[in-house]
Motif scaffolding. Sequence first.
Motif, PDB file in Angstrom:
ATOM      1  N   UNK A  70       0.841  -1.198   0.000  1.00 14.17           N
ATOM      2  CA  UNK A  70       0.000   0.000   0.000  1.00 14.17           C
ATOM      3  C   UNK A  70       0.873   1.244   0.000  1.00 14.17           C
ATOM      4  N   UNK A  71       1.919   1.247  -0.826  1.00 19.01           N
ATOM      5  CA  UNK A  71       2.850   2.363  -0.829  1.00 19.01           C
ATOM      6  C   UNK A  71       2.271   3.555  -1.587  1.00 19.01           C
ATOM      7  N   UNK A  72       2.988   4.653  -1.556  1.00 17.31           N
ATOM      8  CA  UNK A  72       2.579   5.863  -2.250  1.00 17.31           C
ATOM      9  C   UNK A  72       2.368   7.005  -1.274  1.00 17.31           C
ATOM     10  N   UNK A  73       2.096   8.176  -1.830  1.00 23.06           N
ATOM     11  CA  UNK A  73       1.948   9.383  -1.006  1.00 23.06           C
ATOM     12  C   UNK A  73       0.798   9.239  -0.025  1.00 23.06           C
ATOM     13  N   UNK A 105       9.224  18.144   2.509  1.00 22.22           N
ATOM     14  CA  UNK A 105       7.830  17.686   2.489  1.00 22.22           C
ATOM     15  C   UNK A 105       6.889  18.681   1.812  1.00 22.22           C
ATOM     16  N   UNK A 106       7.419  19.815   1.380  1.00 22.56           N
ATOM     17  CA  UNK A 106       6.545  20.801   0.733  1.00 22.56           C
ATOM     18  C   UNK A 106       5.814  20.261  -0.496  1.00 22.56           C
ATOM     19  N   UNK A 107       6.480  19.504  -1.368  1.00 25.55           N
ATOM     20  CA  UNK A 107       5.719  18.969  -2.511  1.00 25.55           C
ATOM     21  C   UNK A 107       4.528  18.109  -2.076  1.00 25.55           C
ATOM     22  N   UNK A 108       4.712  17.294  -1.047  1.00 29.35           N
ATOM     23  CA  UNK A 108       3.625  16.450  -0.554  1.00 29.35           C
ATOM     24  C   UNK A 108       2.526  17.291   0.077  1.00 29.35           C
ATOM     25  N   UNK A 109       2.905  18.285   0.881  1.00 27.77           N
ATOM     26  CA  UNK A 109       1.911  19.166   1.500  1.00 27.77           C
ATOM     27  C   UNK A 109       1.089  19.876   0.414  1.00 27.77           C
ATOM     28  N   UNK A 110       1.775  20.392  -0.595  1.00 20.32           N
ATOM     29  CA  UNK A 110       1.069  21.087  -1.683  1.00 20.32           C
ATOM     30  C   UNK A 110       0.083  20.165  -2.385  1.00 20.32           C
ATOM     31  N   UNK A 111       0.506  18.940  -2.646  1.00 18.57           N
ATOM     32  CA  UNK A 111      -0.375  17.990  -3.321  1.00 18.57           C
ATOM     33  C   UNK A 111      -1.568  17.621  -2.438  1.00 18.57           C
ATOM     34  N   UNK A 112      -1.305  17.335  -1.169  1.00 17.97           N
ATOM     35  CA  UNK A 112      -2.390  16.946  -0.268  1.00 17.97           C
ATOM     36  C   UNK A 112      -3.396  18.077  -0.053  1.00 17.97           C
ATOM     37  N   UNK A 113      -2.926  19.327  -0.070  1.00 21.47           N
ATOM     38  CA  UNK A 113      -3.810  20.482   0.131  1.00 21.47           C
ATOM     39  C   UNK A 113      -4.285  21.075  -1.197  1.00 21.47           C
ATOM     40  N   UNK A 114      -4.110  20.293  -2.269  1.00 23.88           N
ATOM     41  CA  UNK A 114      -4.603  20.654  -3.604  1.00 23.88           C
ATOM     42  C   UNK A 114      -4.136  22.040  -4.040  1.00 23.88           C
ATOM     43  N   UNK A 143      -0.009  27.830   3.477  1.00 25.13           N
ATOM     44  CA  UNK A 143       0.580  28.781   4.429  1.00 25.13           C
ATOM     45  C   UNK A 143       0.118  28.477   5.853  1.00 25.13           C
ATOM     46  N   UNK A 144      -1.162  28.202   5.998  1.00 29.66           N
ATOM     47  CA  UNK A 144      -1.704  27.898   7.326  1.00 29.66           C
ATOM     48  C   UNK A 144      -1.078  26.651   7.921  1.00 29.66           C
ATOM     49  N   UNK A 145      -0.955  25.591   7.105  1.00 27.98           N
ATOM     50  CA  UNK A 145      -0.375  24.332   7.589  1.00 27.98           C
ATOM     51  C   UNK A 145       1.087  24.517   7.992  1.00 27.98           C
ATOM     52  N   UNK A 146       1.841  25.247   7.185  1.00 27.02           N
ATOM     53  CA  UNK A 146       3.256  25.454   7.485  1.00 27.02           C
ATOM     54  C   UNK A 146       3.423  26.345   8.716  1.00 27.02           C
ATOM     55  N   UNK A 147       2.629  27.397   8.813  1.00 27.37           N
ATOM     56  CA  UNK A 147       2.718  28.297   9.966  1.00 27.37           C
ATOM     57  C   UNK A 147       2.339  27.567  11.254  1.00 27.37           C
TER      58      UNK A 147
END
Length: 182
Positions: free
Chosen positions: A46-49, A108-117, A124-128
Amino acid sequence: IGILLAVLIEATLVSQISRVGMLFPNYAIGCIISAFSIAAIVFGPKSGISFASKANTVLTTLFLSSAACVFASGVGIADWSRLGSSTNWAAAPSVLPTFLQLLVYGEILPTICQLLKYSTKHIYGAITFGSFLTLCLQMGWSALGIALVPDALSLDPVNVLLAGSGPVKIPLFALAITAILT
């Protein structure tokens, strides 16, 4: 930029695997366990992002629970007078890179961006929020570590507490493992 990101991720991963190895009585076995657990997440059925994100959510929950247990078991036995006993900031420059590295989310920014569409507002909110929580945890741990270990300014409180037999040892070991795996 992709190559630099890959180098940063690899360097962080090697550092984390090495740190896990140091937590075990046998360094090599600790590193192997860490590397295989990472490989299982990356190459498992069950690998993947999405799977990695779910696994990280579980590990983060365990990490926060372990942190709460460390603080709960350490607050009552800590000598808080040690916090004001040193005004020597000579060691601060040498630990600043490690301290700041914990606030860097480049890998992890690429993953955060993808998950938050790719919603800039949510990113910005998640990172802050994540940085604020991390900073509070770092400051809290620094204070608790100094208050728990008599010579915390010249010794690593984690190593001292893990080598001891006090009530902080087991939750600190769980905290260290989950911190590294997240």
